[in-house]
Design a protein around this motif. Structure first.
Motif, PDB file in Angstrom:
ATOM      1  N   GLN A 184      26.864  39.987  37.407  1.00 38.99           N
ATOM      2  CA  GLN A 184      28.023  40.316  38.227  1.00 38.99           C
ATOM      3  C   GLN A 184      29.101  40.907  37.320  1.00 38.99           C
ATOM      4  N   LYS A 210      32.877  41.638  36.543  1.00 38.27           N
ATOM      5  CA  LYS A 210      34.144  41.017  36.892  1.00 38.27           C
ATOM      6  C   LYS A 210      35.291  41.752  36.194  1.00 38.27           C
ATOM      7  N   GLN A 244      39.821  41.160  35.507  1.00 36.72           N
ATOM      8  CA  GLN A 244      40.957  40.250  35.687  1.00 36.72           C
ATOM      9  C   GLN A 244      42.119  40.700  34.816  1.00 36.72           C
TER      10      GLN A 244
END
Length: 239
Positions: free
Chosen positions: A176, A178, A180
């Motif tokens: 996955q 990601k 941030q």
């Protein structure tokens, strides 16, 4: 009989130029409809790779500007890699040399291309193992740290705000991708690990040397260390 090398080279160059420019005119025996098919195939494949990588950036441009820049990339761009997965990067490099897009849009494109780099990174990541404060850790090979003069994550890409931001992009062991925004402390922690492997104990000592009130930050640093370990952002050093 095989064509002479000079003739073959000239024909290949003429064919490549015709496909680049989309010319569907007769060329050394090539029917116009064949050239048109080649030109469409090249554009469909190239535009497909570009559009799958850059999903958000086109929303901050007019449709005509995005389409015209892609077409100019076909006509004027120079490939340095034979691999399809590198087309998006070639397009980004091309756009960075042009004046079509603002620096804000180029920053967003750089972010989206970095997402692709994280996705295709081949490193295998293992589940976190037992560790203590003396366990040396390093940044995962699937991690990319970015600093931009703008912020697009806070608005979920709907706006590009003129606020500096630190961002982490990575792929976890479940494949996955990601991303941030990072606090100053998290950015310092991860940048430190990117420069050299270290343990939580040594990192705490480094923090104490630069911040007077480091004791109040120690629990935050420890929790951040644990969170990034569980997220597959940092991993133990293997010897």
């Amino acid at each position: 009989m095989q064509p002479k090398p000079s003739t073959l080279k000239a024909t290949q160059a003429a064919l490549a130029k015709a496909v680049r420019l989309g010319h569907a005119t007769p060329l050394n025996g090539y029917a116009p409809q064949r050239l048109a098919i080649y030109a469409r195939l090249v554009r469909n494949n190239t535009f497909g790779f570009i559009d799958r990588c850059f999903v958000e950036a086109p929303n901050h441009l007019s449709a005509s500007t995005w389409a015209e820049t892609k077409e100019r990339f076909i006509q004027e761009g120079k490939a340095t890699s034979p691999y399809f997965q590198d087309i998006a990067g070639e397009f980004l490099t091309f756009c960075q040399t042009q004046s079509d897009f603002s620096a804000d849009v180029l920053a967003l494109m750089d972010f989206e291309y970095t997402q692709l780099l994280a996705e295709v990174e081949q490193a295998n990541l293992a589940a976190p193992i037992a560790w203590n404060e003396m366990t040396e850790m390093q940044l995962s090979p699937t991690v990319f740290l970015k600093s931009y003069a703008v912020d697009f994550l806070s608005s979920h890409f709907s706006q590009i705000e003129q606020v500096a931001s630190h961002i982490i992009i990575w792929r976890n062991r479940h494949f996955q991708v990601k991303e941030q925004k990072l606090s100053e402390l998290d950015f310092w922690l991860l940048t430190y690990l990117a420069e050299q492997p270290t343990s939580l104990s040594h990192l705490s000592q480094a923090l104490a040397e630069i911040i007077v009130d480091h004791a109040s930050l120690q629990p935050i640093l420890t929790q951040a260390w644990i969170n990034w370990l569980e997220a597959d952002v940092i991993c133990p050093v293997t010897h």
